[in-house]
Enzyme design. Structure first.
Site, short mmCIF file in Angstrom:
data_model
loop_
_atom_site.label_atom_id
_atom_site.label_comp_id
_atom_site.label_asym_id
_atom_site.label_seq_id
_atom_site.Cartn_x
_atom_site.Cartn_y
_atom_site.Cartn_z
CB THR A 34 4.77 46.93 22.15
OG1 THR A 34 5.35 47.21 23.15
CG2 THR A 34 3.24 47.83 20.99
N GLY A 85 7.48 49.26 17.12
CA GLY A 85 7.65 49.73 18.48
C GLY A 85 8.01 50.55 18.37
CB ALA A 86 9.27 54.37 19.47
CG ASP A 87 14.04 50.88 22.75
OD1 ASP A 87 12.88 49.97 23.65
OD2 ASP A 87 14.75 50.69 21.76
N GLY A 98 15.92 49.48 19.43
CA GLY A 98 16.78 48.54 19.37
C GLY A 98 17.04 47.73 20.82
N GLY A 100 15.22 45.36 21.51
CA GLY A 100 15.52 44.45 21.83
C GLY A 100 16.52 43.51 20.54
CD GLU A 106 13.19 46.86 15.50
OE1 GLU A 106 13.10 46.10 16.61
OE2 GLU A 106 14.07 47.83 15.63
#
Length: 236
Positions: A34, A85-87, A98, A100, A106
């Site tokens: 993203t 972004g966020a998971d 995390g 990625g 981050e």
């Protein structure tokens, strides 16, 4: 809309958001697919910014290819905004990050910013964190120690491998995913994270942990979230 179209949509909305900053600011830039759309969207406006600070080698490479100046975080005192972004993200702005593998950097860059601008599609919004495997970056020699401690908390732990292959720690970790810091990533399933701040602090105290992918201390301040009807802006 496809997933990529949703990511592009929210990346362009984030572009419009950061262009409201006065010219000459330094921009914090995160990592992931993203964020890649965001980087591409702001590329034509790079002269608006004095420079960027990046949370990963991959984002740094993409920024440099677009002609951005990328600064060492040690040379920057403060950032007006960090875009990432966020998971997973809960209604209070606590996140799991995390996926990625850039969680430690981050969190460092997020700590430098006055505002965390989270960008994601609506599938990342959850009532309680924990369905997404919780990443923990560790020193390789601490894998067994951290695994035992997480199992005490009810987690099922696996070592992240290259190319997103999962492997039980009882097998040979010959293809471990290696972070930009030289760490390994443990992924913990089976947790329901009802108190993100407390669990973040607890895990970060385990010997050998570089950081855990719970972002509660450095939670999101503003959420831009895309769905098939457009992008919503949520203050957290």
């Amino acid at each position: 809309m496809t997933q990529d179209q949703l990511k592009q949509l929210v990346g362009e909305a984030a572009r419009d958001e950061v262009l409201k900053l006065p010219a000459g600011q330094i921009l914090g830039v995160g990592t992931g697919s993203t964020v890649n759309f965001f980087i591409d969207a702001i590329a034509p406006h790079k002269s608006h910014f004095a420079g960027t600070v990046s949370s990963s080698n991959a984002s740094t490479e993409r920024l440099l290819k677009h002609g951005f100046t990328v600064l060492d975080p040690n040379d920057v005192v403060q950032l007006p905004v960090y875009v990432d972004g966020a998971d997973e993200i809960d209604p209070q702005g606590n996140m799991i990050k995390g996926g990625g593998g850039a969680l430690t950097r981050e969190k460092i860059i997020a700590s430098m910013a006055n505002q965390f601008l989270c960008i994601c599609d609506s599938s990342k919004q959850v009532p309680v964190l924990g369905h997404f495997p919780l990443p923990i970056e560790v020193m390789p020699m601490a894998c067994a120690i951290v695994t035992r401690e997480m199992e005490k908390l009810g987690g099922k732990v696996a070592l992240r491998l290259q190319k997103s292959v999962r492997e039980d720690l009882n097998q040979t970790p010959s293809q471990a995913f290696v972070t930009d810091n030289g760490g390994w990533i443990l992924e913990v399933n089976g947790l329901s994270i009802t108190n993100p701040a407390a669990l973040e602090a607890q895990i970060n105290q385990i010997a050998g942990v570089l950081t855990v992918g719970i972002f509660a201390k450095e939670k999101a301040d503003v959420l831009l979230v895309s769905n098939t009807t457009g992008v919503s802006r949520v203050l957290l």
